[in-house]
Design a protein around this motif. Structure first.
Motif: not given
Length: 88
Positions: A35-39, A54-70
């Motif tokens: 999740y951290d790597d994805a922002g 400091s480099d995060c972008q998403y406040d909600s887990l549902e918004d974090v863009p994850l690959s199928a592998r992740d």
């Protein structure tokens, strides 16, 4: 062809899950590193202590863009967390 046959015989019949031997703290860290790597922006004290927001972008887990592998890795880790009765 014979080499391939013997190579296949050397493979284990049932591979152990990748996270089977991890203790709960390591499972938590592995899952949240994805999740951290994805922002993801961590909100809990534990998350903020372990990961740099400091480099995060998403406040909600549902918004974090994850690959199928992740997503697959996270599901594997969560299964192991449930199997080990890890508290979240």
């Amino acid at each position: 062809m014979a080499r391939l046959f013997f190579a296949l015989l050397a493979l284990p019949l049932f591979a152990a899950p990748a996270y089977a031997e991890f203790p709960c703290d390591e499972l938590w860290g592995e899952r949240n590193a994805i999740y951290d790597d994805a922002g993801y922006c961590f909100k809990t004290a534990r998350g903020r202590e372990a990961f740099d927001n400091s480099d995060c972008q998403y406040d909600s887990l549902e918004d974090v863009p994850l690959s199928a592998r992740d997503r697959q890795k996270i599901a594997e880790i969560q299964r192991e967390e449930r199997r080990n009765d890890c508290l979240r």
